[in-house]
Design a protein around this motif. Structure first.
Motif, PDB file in Angstrom:
ATOM      1  N   THR A  17    -130.058 -73.032-105.775  1.00 44.09           N
ATOM      2  CA  THR A  17    -131.340 -72.404-106.124  1.00 44.09           C
ATOM      3  C   THR A  17    -132.408 -72.572-105.044  1.00 44.09           C
ATOM      4  N   HIS A  18    -132.068 -73.158-103.902  1.00 40.25           N
ATOM      5  CA  HIS A  18    -133.076 -73.355-102.853  1.00 40.25           C
ATOM      6  C   HIS A  18    -133.378 -72.016-102.177  1.00 40.25           C
ATOM      7  N   PRO A  19    -134.661 -71.692-101.960  1.00 38.99           N
ATOM      8  CA  PRO A  19    -135.022 -70.378-101.407  1.00 38.99           C
ATOM      9  C   PRO A  19    -134.545 -70.141 -99.980  1.00 38.99           C
ATOM     10  N   ASP A  20    -134.265 -71.209 -99.245  1.00 34.94           N
ATOM     11  CA  ASP A  20    -133.855 -71.045 -97.848  1.00 34.94           C
ATOM     12  C   ASP A  20    -132.351 -71.187 -97.633  1.00 34.94           C
ATOM     13  N   SER A  23    -128.840 -69.446 -98.764  1.00 33.62           N
ATOM     14  CA  SER A  23    -128.180 -68.321 -99.434  1.00 33.62           C
ATOM     15  C   SER A  23    -126.682 -68.580 -99.473  1.00 33.62           C
ATOM     16  N   SER A  59    -138.812 -70.541 -95.522  1.00 31.66           N
ATOM     17  CA  SER A  59    -140.114 -70.602 -96.188  1.00 31.66           C
ATOM     18  C   SER A  59    -140.616 -72.025 -96.366  1.00 31.66           C
TER      19      SER A  59
END
Length: 383
Positions: free
Chosen positions: A75-78, A80, A106
């Protein structure tokens, strides 16, 4: 608790990657290929490495940081992660990842892209990825996972730093099942032995009695093959069981996803889905999607069956060569029947039948009709 603690049987690799994560960032390779046989934990290792690179404590703290937990949970935004239930990874999925890779991170030091099963890419898809692997964006790291370097095109593997994983030893897998999953020690040892170092399958055997029973029935069926009719009936039963097991698994997964959707959106079990959420809710249990996932899951069950069949002839070869004390048997529960077959079969017979299993796997991977593949295999295994 270190981010590496749940990586089983790969201490030397974990130590190396931990040292790299805590070292000079300017010397860090930006394209990696993590190789290991199915079940060795290559995808988990990639996530652990990503967590060590992104987390302020490099994943070494006594308690996991928020960043570490997010990376491991996907779930980490950086970070994928591309995983697929399909037979191949689509070119549009890779193009989307390339667009993401060019964005600045980010909140973390790196933008990290993990691709599981990169060996499922067709050549034209791999060619789209090639330039990014060769010249990644300044703040991007690619972590590719595959069974072996030979399963990836030379143009990709020559541009990555390769990390090879070992097959985890049964003792290490059994210990993990006991400590992390609360499995009874006897069941944990049996599951680890039957799984032959495959962590995911070991957990499946340890927690699902139906799967263990179906494996026992398959092994007994192969050991009792005498006529072509036996082979045809066993192939039909195996394929029926595989479809049933896969459909049950996928439907349970869809039901859990729908329950999570309701919970996240504050809806009770019997509450009506609001019109604006109905499309997203229905997509979770879309019939075409369930059918596709069930087909893929069924192939996984059949591939596991091939491994179980191969283990019989592996055990026969072990007995014929007097190697039981050094490498042990996988199918201890069937030792008497396997010993009897070993005395009647020439040494070349076990090798020939292992070749037949390999051929069946090749046909199955080539999208052959599963029923015909196993009918042919079981006929070839007849005494």
């Amino acid at each position: 608790m270190s981010v590496w603690d749940d990586i089983i049987g790969q201490k030397s690799v974990c130590d190396m990657l931990s040292a790299i994560a805590t070292g000079d960032p300017s010397k860090l390779a930006q394209s990696w290929l993590i190789c290991g046989p199915p079940g060795s934990g290559r995808s988990n290792l990639a996530r652990a490495f990503a967590a060590a690179l992104e987390s302020p404590d490099h994943g070494l703290g006594s308690e996991p940081t928020r960043v570490t937990s997010q990376v491991l949970a996907g779930t980490h935004p950086d970070v994928s992660i591309l995983a697929t239930d399909k037979v191949t990874i689509g070119i549009d999925e890779v193009r989307e990842l390339i667009t993401v890779s060019e964005q600045m991170p980010s909140t973390a030091p790196w933008r990290i892209i993990i691709i599981e099963d990169v060996d499922r890419m067709l050549e034209r898809t791999t060619n789209v990825l090639l330039k990014e692997i060769e010249e990644p964006s300044e703040h991007c790291i690619w972590l590719l996972c595959a069974p072996s370097a030979q399963d990836v095109l030379p143009t990709i593997r020559s541009r990555t730093r390769i990390v090879n994983l070992a097959v985890p030893q049964p003792a290490a897998v059994a210990k993990w099942l006991e400590q992390s999953n609360g499995i009874d020690p006897n069941i944990a040892k049996q599951a680890a032995r039957l799984a032959e170092g495959h962590i995911g399958i070991a957990k499946l055997y340890a927690t699902n009695e139906r799967v263990r029973t179906e494996r026992d029935e398959l092994v007994a069926g192969v050991l009792n093959l005498h006529r072509a009719s036996d082979a045809v009936l066993l192939a039909d039963r195996l394929n029926t069981d595989a479809k049933s097991q896969a459909e049950d698994d996928v439907e349970r997964e869809a039901a859990r996803a729908q329950a999570d959707f309701r919970r996240i959106n504050g809806l009770g079990e019997s509450d009506r889905i609001p019109p604006k959420l109905r499309g997203a809710y229905n997509a979770i249990a879309k019939k075409d999607e369930i059918k596709r996932k069930a087909t893929r899951r069924s192939r996984d069950v059949l591939d596991r069956a091939l491994t179980s069949v191969a283990s019989i002839y592996r055990d026969i070869a072990v007995l014929q060569n007097g190697a039981e004390d050094s490498v042990g048997l996988i199918n201890l529960e069937n030792r008497a029947a396997i010993t009897e077959l070993a005395t009647r079969m020439p040494r070349s017979g076990a090798v020939e039948r292992l070749d037949q299993v390999a051929l069946a796997r090749k046909r199955l991977n080539g999208n052959g009709n599963p029923l015909l593949v196993f009918e042919s295999l079981f006929c070839a295994l007849l005494p």
